[in-house]
Design an enzyme around this catalytic site. Structure first.
Site, PDB file in Angstrom:
ATOM      1  N   TRP A 189       0.862  -1.188   0.000  1.00 53.48           N
ATOM      2  CA  TRP A 189       0.000   0.000   0.000  1.00 53.48           C
ATOM      3  C   TRP A 189       0.893   1.231   0.000  1.00 53.48           C
ATOM      4  O   TRP A 189       1.877   1.292   0.744  1.00 53.48           O
ATOM      5  CB  TRP A 189      -0.929   0.034   1.222  1.00 53.48           C
ATOM      6  CG  TRP A 189      -1.635   1.355   1.295  1.00 53.48           C
ATOM      7  CD1 TRP A 189      -2.657   1.783   0.492  1.00 53.48           C
ATOM      8  CD2 TRP A 189      -1.319   2.456   2.154  1.00 53.48           C
ATOM      9  NE1 TRP A 189      -2.992   3.076   0.803  1.00 53.48           N
ATOM     10  CE2 TRP A 189      -2.188   3.508   1.818  1.00 53.48           C
ATOM     11  CE3 TRP A 189      -0.366   2.652   3.169  1.00 53.48           C
ATOM     12  CZ2 TRP A 189      -2.151   4.755   2.469  1.00 53.48           C
ATOM     13  CZ3 TRP A 189      -0.326   3.878   3.820  1.00 53.48           C
ATOM     14  CH2 TRP A 189      -1.219   4.914   3.476  1.00 53.48           C
ATOM     15  N   GLU A 196      -2.915  -2.873  -2.628  1.00 57.40           N
ATOM     16  CA  GLU A 196      -4.084  -2.399  -1.868  1.00 57.40           C
ATOM     17  C   GLU A 196      -4.516  -1.021  -2.352  1.00 57.40           C
ATOM     18  O   GLU A 196      -3.793  -0.044  -2.217  1.00 57.40           O
ATOM     19  CB  GLU A 196      -3.712  -2.340  -0.380  1.00 57.40           C
ATOM     20  CG  GLU A 196      -4.842  -1.841   0.503  1.00 57.40           C
ATOM     21  CD  GLU A 196      -4.444  -1.777   1.986  1.00 57.40           C
ATOM     22  OE1 GLU A 196      -3.273  -2.040   2.314  1.00 57.40           O
ATOM     23  OE2 GLU A 196      -5.329  -1.442   2.800  1.00 57.40           O
ATOM     24  N   LYS A 242      -7.239   2.349  -2.684  1.00 59.72           N
ATOM     25  CA  LYS A 242      -7.854   3.258  -1.717  1.00 59.72           C
ATOM     26  C   LYS A 242      -8.556   4.385  -2.459  1.00 59.72           C
ATOM     27  O   LYS A 242      -8.229   4.664  -3.617  1.00 59.72           O
ATOM     28  CB  LYS A 242      -6.733   3.807  -0.830  1.00 59.72           C
ATOM     29  CG  LYS A 242      -7.202   4.570   0.378  1.00 59.72           C
ATOM     30  CD  LYS A 242      -6.077   4.702   1.389  1.00 59.72           C
ATOM     31  CE  LYS A 242      -6.512   5.599   2.529  1.00 59.72           C
ATOM     32  NZ  LYS A 242      -5.556   5.610   3.638  1.00 59.72           N
ATOM     33  N   ASP A 293      -9.527  -3.699   1.217  1.00 57.50           N
ATOM     34  CA  ASP A 293      -9.613  -3.153   2.574  1.00 57.50           C
ATOM     35  C   ASP A 293     -11.034  -2.607   2.722  1.00 57.50           C
ATOM     36  O   ASP A 293     -11.482  -1.790   1.905  1.00 57.50           O
ATOM     37  CB  ASP A 293      -8.563  -2.053   2.761  1.00 57.50           C
ATOM     38  CG  ASP A 293      -8.576  -1.450   4.162  1.00 57.50           C
ATOM     39  OD1 ASP A 293      -9.669  -1.046   4.623  1.00 57.50           O
ATOM     40  OD2 ASP A 293      -7.503  -1.355   4.800  1.00 57.50           O
ATOM     41  N   HIS A 311     -11.788   1.172   2.339  1.00 52.31           N
ATOM     42  CA  HIS A 311     -11.198   1.926   1.238  1.00 52.31           C
ATOM     43  C   HIS A 311     -12.108   2.186   0.051  1.00 52.31           C
ATOM     44  O   HIS A 311     -11.635   2.322  -1.077  1.00 52.31           O
ATOM     45  CB  HIS A 311      -9.932   1.204   0.765  1.00 52.31           C
ATOM     46  CG  HIS A 311      -8.795   1.349   1.716  1.00 52.31           C
ATOM     47  ND1 HIS A 311      -7.509   0.986   1.428  1.00 52.31           N
ATOM     48  CD2 HIS A 311      -8.760   1.849   2.977  1.00 52.31           C
ATOM     49  CE1 HIS A 311      -6.729   1.238   2.463  1.00 52.31           C
ATOM     50  NE2 HIS A 311      -7.459   1.751   3.418  1.00 52.31           N
ATOM     51  N   HIS A 323      -8.116  -6.769   4.138  1.00 52.93           N
ATOM     52  CA  HIS A 323      -7.900  -5.999   5.359  1.00 52.93           C
ATOM     53  C   HIS A 323      -9.287  -5.695   5.899  1.00 52.93           C
ATOM     54  O   HIS A 323      -9.984  -4.836   5.368  1.00 52.93           O
ATOM     55  CB  HIS A 323      -7.190  -4.671   5.073  1.00 52.93           C
ATOM     56  CG  HIS A 323      -5.708  -4.783   5.077  1.00 52.93           C
ATOM     57  ND1 HIS A 323      -4.886  -3.699   4.889  1.00 52.93           N
ATOM     58  CD2 HIS A 323      -4.893  -5.858   5.284  1.00 52.93           C
ATOM     59  CE1 HIS A 323      -3.625  -4.100   4.960  1.00 52.93           C
ATOM     60  NE2 HIS A 323      -3.612  -5.398   5.193  1.00 52.93           N
ATOM     61  N   ASP A 383     -12.114   6.311   6.464  1.00 52.18           N
ATOM     62  CA  ASP A 383     -11.268   5.134   6.695  1.00 52.18           C
ATOM     63  C   ASP A 383     -10.630   5.233   8.077  1.00 52.18           C
ATOM     64  O   ASP A 383      -9.422   5.357   8.218  1.00 52.18           O
ATOM     65  CB  ASP A 383     -10.200   5.097   5.589  1.00 52.18           C
ATOM     66  CG  ASP A 383      -9.275   3.901   5.706  1.00 52.18           C
ATOM     67  OD1 ASP A 383      -9.721   2.876   6.251  1.00 52.18           O
ATOM     68  OD2 ASP A 383      -8.120   4.005   5.253  1.00 52.18           O
ATOM     69  N   ASP A 390     -10.420   3.158  10.599  1.00 51.40           N
ATOM     70  CA  ASP A 390      -9.768   1.982  11.188  1.00 51.40           C
ATOM     71  C   ASP A 390     -10.175   1.700  12.626  1.00 51.40           C
ATOM     72  O   ASP A 390      -9.331   1.443  13.487  1.00 51.40           O
ATOM     73  CB  ASP A 390      -8.240   2.071  11.030  1.00 51.40           C
ATOM     74  CG  ASP A 390      -7.820   1.912   9.580  1.00 51.40           C
ATOM     75  OD1 ASP A 390      -8.072   0.837   9.013  1.00 51.40           O
ATOM     76  OD2 ASP A 390      -7.263   2.859   8.993  1.00 51.40           O
ATOM     77  N   ASP A 447      -7.069  -4.926   9.858  1.00 52.81           N
ATOM     78  CA  ASP A 447      -6.345  -3.651   9.758  1.00 52.81           C
ATOM     79  C   ASP A 447      -7.082  -2.574  10.537  1.00 52.81           C
ATOM     80  O   ASP A 447      -7.780  -1.750   9.952  1.00 52.81           O
ATOM     81  CB  ASP A 447      -6.186  -3.253   8.274  1.00 52.81           C
ATOM     82  CG  ASP A 447      -5.375  -1.967   8.115  1.00 52.81           C
ATOM     83  OD1 ASP A 447      -4.762  -1.513   9.110  1.00 52.81           O
ATOM     84  OD2 ASP A 447      -5.364  -1.410   6.998  1.00 52.81           O
TER      85      ASP A 447
END
Ligand code: RNT
Ligand code: ZN
Length: 411
Positions: free
Chosen positions: A178, A217, A219, A251, A254, A278, A286, A288, A318
Site C-alpha cells: 500500500w 491495496e 484506496k 480493505d 477503502h 484488510h 477510513d 480503522d 487492519d
C-alpha cells in the site's frame, strides 16, 4: 447447552461438529500495528503520516519489540483458533540504524523465531509511509527518479523478507503493498503518475519468489490527499488481472461509503484464486476502528463461506485504535471476525442457494430469517472451551490485570 444447540442445528441439517472442526483451521492474520499505534521500531521513528492516522493516547503502548511480542503473546492467549501475525517492514529488529532501502532478511529473524515459538504464520508489508522519502505525498509514482528508486528497492527487499518467512515457516506469506500516493487538490494529469506506478510495480514484481502472495491495496482517499489517489481500485484491479501472482487486496475501509467489499468478493472470485483482505471498520471515513460484529462483517463472512472460499480469501485485519486498551482491541476485533465466520458456517447455505435457484423467494426470506435465531452463541462457547479458553467475560478481567501489572508500569 451445547448439546441442545447441536440437536437444534441438526434439525436444519447443520453439523455443529463439522463447524467446530472447520473453525480451528481458518487463520486470521492479526495486524501487529494495533499494538503500538503504527509506529514501529526504526531508530527515530516518529509520527504516523501518509494520510492515515491513529487517534487517542491510551497508556501502555508497546514501545519496543520485546513489549510488542509480550503483548501479542498475551492477546493471542485469549484468542481461539489459528492465528497469523501481519508485520510491517518498519518493525525490523536490528542493532544497526537501517534505512528502508537497506533492510535484509536477518532484520526479521527474531520475528521468525517468535512465529515458530507461537506457531504463527507471518504476513508482511513494505512500509511506504512515515518517512522523509515520501516527497509531496508521493512514493512509487513520484516524478523524481531517486524517490521512485528508493521505494522500489524497499519493496523488492520486502518481498525477499516475505519469501524468507514463507520458507522458514512452511506456509505462504502475503506481501501487501500500500502506498499513500495522491494529491490534495485536483490534479492536472491523472494518467502520468499512474503510468509511473505501473512501471515501478513491474520492477518490484520482476523477481519470482516462492511462497509469496503479492498484493496491491487500493484506496479512495487519505487525509491530506483528498482529491486523487494514484493507486485506485480500477488501477490495481486491472494491474492484478494482467499479472499472474499479483492480487488485489480489499480493505473494507477503502471504498465510497455505500460500497461494501462483501459485494466485491464474489465478483473477484470469478477471476482470482486468492483475495487478501484488510478487515476494518470505517466510521464516516477510513477511520480503522476495531471490528465489531456488525452487518457488514457478517456479510463478508457469508460470502467467504457460501462460496467455499475459506482457502482463497486470506483474512487479515487492519484496525488501530489508540484510545482504548490495545490488547482488548486485538481480542475484540479478532474474535468478532471469527464469530462472523462461525455464524456463516452455521447456516444452511445449500438450502438457501437451492431456494434462489428454484426461485422460491418466500422460503428463502423465511429461512434466512429463521437462521438468525438459532443458538450460535452456544457453539461459539463450545469452541472457546475446546480451545482451553473461558466461555465467559473473564477474558476482560485478565486484560485489566495485565494492564495493572504490565501496561501501567510503562510510563
Ligand atoms: C492504509 C492502508 C494500509 C495501512 C497499514 C498500516 O489506508 O489501509 O493497509 O492501514 O498498512
Ligand atoms: Zn489496509
Amino acid at each position: 447447552m451445547y448439546q441442545d444447540a447441536k440437536e437444534r442445528y441438526s434439525r436444519y441439517n447443520i453439523d455443529t461438529e463439522a463447524v467446530l472442526e472447520k473453525m480451528k483451521h481458518i487463520p486470521v492474520s492479526i495486524n501487529c500495528w494495533q499494538g503500538d499505534d503504527v509506529i514501529g521500531f526504526e531508530k527515530g521513528a516518529g509520527a504516523l503520516s501518509g494520510g492515515i492516522q491513529t487517534t487517542g493516547n491510551y497508556p501502555g503502548r508497546a514501545r519496543n519489540a520485546q513489549e510488542l511480542m509480550q503483548d501479542f503473546e498475551f492477546a493471542s492467549s485469549l484468542i481461539p483458533g489459528a492465528k497469523r501475525l501481519n508485520l510491517h517492514a518498519s518493525y525490523l529488529i536490528s542493532d544497526r540504524d537501517k534505512d528502508r532501502n537497506e533492510i535484509e532478511v536477518e532484520d526479521y529473524k527474531a520475528w521468525v523465531d517468535f512465529a515458530k515459538k507461537n506457531r504463527l504464520g507471518l504476513d508482511f508489508n513494505p512500509t511506504c509511509f512515515s518517512h522523509p522519502m515520501v516527497v509531496n505525498n508521493l512514493t512509487l509514482s513520484s516524478p523524481h527518479k531517486n524517490v521512485r528508486d528508493f521505494w522500489i528497492e524497499h519493496c523488492r527487499r520486502s518481498r525477499r523478507v516475505a519469501a524468507y518467512f514463507a520458507k522458514e515457516l512452511n506456509t505462504h506469506c502475503v506481501c501487501n503493498l500500500w502506498i499513500p500516493d495522491g494529491f490534495k487538490d485536483t490534479p492536472a494529469d491523472r494518467l502520468t503518475p499512474r503510468l509511473r506506478l505501473k512501471d515501478a510495480l513491474d520492477e518490484i514484481f520482476e523477481e519470482k519468489l516462492d511462497g509469496v502472495i503479492d498484493s496491491v491495496e487500493s484506496k479512495v482517499f487519505g487525509i491530506g490527499v483528498e482529491s486523487f489517489t494514484v493507486g485506485s481500485s480500477e488501477f490495481y484491479l486491472a494491474y492484478a488481472s494482467h499479472h499472474d501472482g499479483v492480487y488485489q487486496l480489499l480493505d473494507s475501509g477503502h471504498y465510497h461509503p455505500t460500497e461494501v467489499i462483501s459485494e466485491k468478493l464474489p465478483a473477484l472470485l470469478c477471476f482470482f484464486d486468492r483475495i487478501p483482505l484488510h478487515v476494518t471498520r470505517a466510521v464516516r471515513w477510513d477511520s480503522d476502528h476495531v471490528v465489531r460484529l456488525d452487518d457488514e462483517i457478517k456479510e463478508i463472512a457469508k460470502e467467504i463461506v457460501r462460496n467455499d472460499a475459506e482457502e482463497k480469501v486470506l483474512i487479515g485485519l487492519d484496525f488501530f485504535d489508540a484510545s482504548i486498551n490495545r490488547i482488548a482491541a486485538w481480542v475484540i476485533g479478532t474474535r468478532n471476525m471469527q464469530k462472523a465466520m462461525m455464524m456463516a458456517l452455521l447456516e444452511d447455505n445449500a438450502r438457501m442457494k437451492a431456494d434462489q435457484e428454484s426461485e422460491d423467494y418466500t422460503h428463502l426470506l423465511a429461512y434466512s430469517e429463521e437462521m438468525k435465531t438459532l443458538p450460535w452463541q452456544e457453539v461459539w462457547n463450545e469452541f472457546l472451551i475446546r480451545e482451553n479458553l473461558a466461555d465467559d467475560f473473564s477474558w476482560y478481567d485478565d486484560i485489566k490485570k495485565y494492564e495493572k501489572d504490565v501496561l501501567s508500569k510503562r510510563g
